[in-house]
Design an enzyme around this catalytic site. Sequence first.
Site, PDB file in Angstrom:
ATOM      1  N   ASN A   1       0.849  -1.178   0.000  1.00 22.81           N
ATOM      2  CA  ASN A   1       0.000   0.000   0.000  1.00 22.81           C
ATOM      3  C   ASN A   1       0.891   1.236   0.000  1.00 22.81           C
ATOM      4  OD1 ASN A   1      -2.481  -1.476   0.319  1.00 22.81           O
ATOM      5  ND2 ASN A   1      -1.778  -1.880   2.412  1.00 22.81           N
ATOM      6  N   LYS A   2       0.319   2.369  -0.352  1.00 25.16           N
ATOM      7  CA  LYS A   2       1.140   3.589  -0.416  1.00 25.16           C
ATOM      8  C   LYS A   2       1.659   3.968   0.976  1.00 25.16           C
ATOM      9  CE  LYS A   2       3.203   7.064  -2.306  1.00 25.16           C
ATOM     10  NZ  LYS A   2       4.425   6.752  -3.029  1.00 25.16           N
ATOM     11  N   ILE A   3       0.789   3.877   1.978  1.00 24.78           N
ATOM     12  CA  ILE A   3       1.238   4.235   3.331  1.00 24.78           C
ATOM     13  C   ILE A   3       1.385   2.954   4.151  1.00 24.78           C
ATOM     14  CG2 ILE A   3       0.682   5.499   5.447  1.00 24.78           C
ATOM     15  CD1 ILE A   3      -0.924   7.453   3.729  1.00 24.78           C
TER      16      ILE A   3
END
Lengths: 348, 348
Positions: free
Chosen positions: A342-344
């Site tokens: 995931n991006k974060i």
Amino acid sequence: MRPYSLYQEIFEQPDRLQALIHNQRQAACAIAEAIQARDIRYVFLTARGSSDNAGRYANYLWGAHNRYPIALATPSLFTYYKSPPSLRSALVVGVSQSGFSPDIISVLNEGREQGCLTLAITNAPDSPLTERADLVFDIQAGEEQAVAATKSYTAQLAAIAMLSVALAPDPARWAELEKVPRWVAQALEQDESIVHMAQRYRYMDQCVVLGRGFNYATAFEWALKLKELTYIIAEPYSSADFQHGPIAMVEGGFPVLAVAPRGQVFPSMSGMLTTLREGHQVELVVISDDELILGLAQSPIPLTSGIPEWLTPIVNIVLAQLFTCHLALAKGYDPDQPRGLNKITRTH
Amino acid sequence: MRPYSLYQEIFEQPDRLQALIHNQRQAACAIAEAIQARDIRYVFLTARGSSDNAGRYANYLWGAHNRYPIALATPSLFTYYKSPPSLRSALVVGVSQSGFSPDIISVLNEGREQGCLTLAITNAPDSPLTERADLVFDIQAGEEQAVAATKSYTAQLAAIAMLSVALAPDPARWAELEKVPRWVAQALEQDESIVHMAQRYRYMDQCVVLGRGFNYATAFEWALKLKELTYIIAEPYSSADFQHGPIAMVEGGFPVLAVAPRGQVFPSMSGMLTTLREGHQVELVVISDDELILGLAQSPIPLTSGIPEWLTPIVNIVLAQLFTCHLALAKGYDPDQPRGLNKITRTH
């Protein structure tokens, strides 16, 4: 080619860097002034993933140009062990694209509680991380859509370089820094030749990535991109650490990717690459501005010549990003959707 | 089995550790006293290869139990760039089995010139390294014949643990430390079952090795042994760093080796291993004293229960050494003659 976000963001880099270096020079000088007003004896830096690789660049650059020793934090001492070290006389720095990772935030929290000066280098000037920071360096990379960091990484490197110059002002270095966007644009002109080069590695499933000094960070970041986007086991090393054991893995045809621009550590890198090519018959992919070393490689990736060594990491990684993006496509993977990421990432 | 030096040295460890802990306790206390007489704000530590992994243990242990932040040195700043950082208020530590690596020596030299207190942790009390050190901790591992470090690594860990207790005296911790040789002897009793277990990995050619906190060092050292002795691409990670990108590499059947004893970071490790096993269907080789986590693994390597977490690295690595030695033999390699390596590596 489909309009992949990753590919677009790689190509945004000259403009983003140009704007950053122009807009944030004053901010960098103000941060440097605040740092110099304190009796700082070392830097305690915390980061994860690509931001941690930017931290590796700071480790060399702030060491070589600003004489600051850097301790890279071990966040579990703060989160799981709950027995953080005493940070007296430290500048506590958190580097995070998103400003959201709980473990990075807890290190800054602790630094603040211990009365240290704290600095956040981030793409999210309004984030939980910046709430804990006395000083904030906004890297202004714009929203990053792709999961794999590209433009936020080069912006972090540029921010670290700007702080370094602001801490030891030198008009010649500012002038060099201002040429970075142009050098990055020149690197992007190699896009098409890198598409062709990447085809040869369609079935590569493991490799090592070598770099040293300022470009130790580049080796780590190139290896991380390969893992995220092509699922290749890519292990980064300095040429010195590689000699202390891991070189045993290498046999004929083993792929070695290397970042070896001219400069102070070039003799160490070129000695190692010559041994690997001539003694071990490895396969070499080399980013360099040195004709002889490029001539050793099956896949030479030329770097514009004349870039001062301390700034080459910002340009070299762009060549490595292109190589990795095209290799992911050659392998049939979607570079915008790395599996399982995931991006974060919220680690503790 | 042929009388390999590596195998013999693995089995020497209980006796060597017993003697070390007995003979060098006073030396450790004297070194601690000299350190405490100075205003030390952080430790600047330099090492390569296995010794660098021992440095990773110090990073966590001296941080958690002694509140010292640790900066791991970047020797090229001293050797190639010739612009070392300012080491004011640092204790400068060099860890080296042989005491001969020129880059480690130059860091101690510089520390000395800057007026810092310097400490050498070494198996060679009369070496170029110790000439530069104010304080010398002789780890007394005896001459190490095998190229791959085993008994010198556990002796370095024990020395680091002894210094930690000497710096924060606690009779309970000394008593725990004295039990280490017995725990190591118990680990060695698993030799035969590990011989059988290793067969399954005869054709494994890549893997990752996970560990966190005190055992982050164990993950690195296990991975290094695998590279030196079995030529497998083995990449070490903390469970947190692994989540920030590299987890993308993992697919069904991918081999994950893990060091996960009970303790403060156990929740982080067990969460990651459960996800990897149940979500990604990886192959797990796990060293642990927790029944549930061992139950998840195709190849569980049980650790004696009741060892305090801070001392588990000294025992865990012995299990990992056995695994690696037998895997090298299963693959038909001579564990005493790793290709392309010498006992003393002279890097600059």
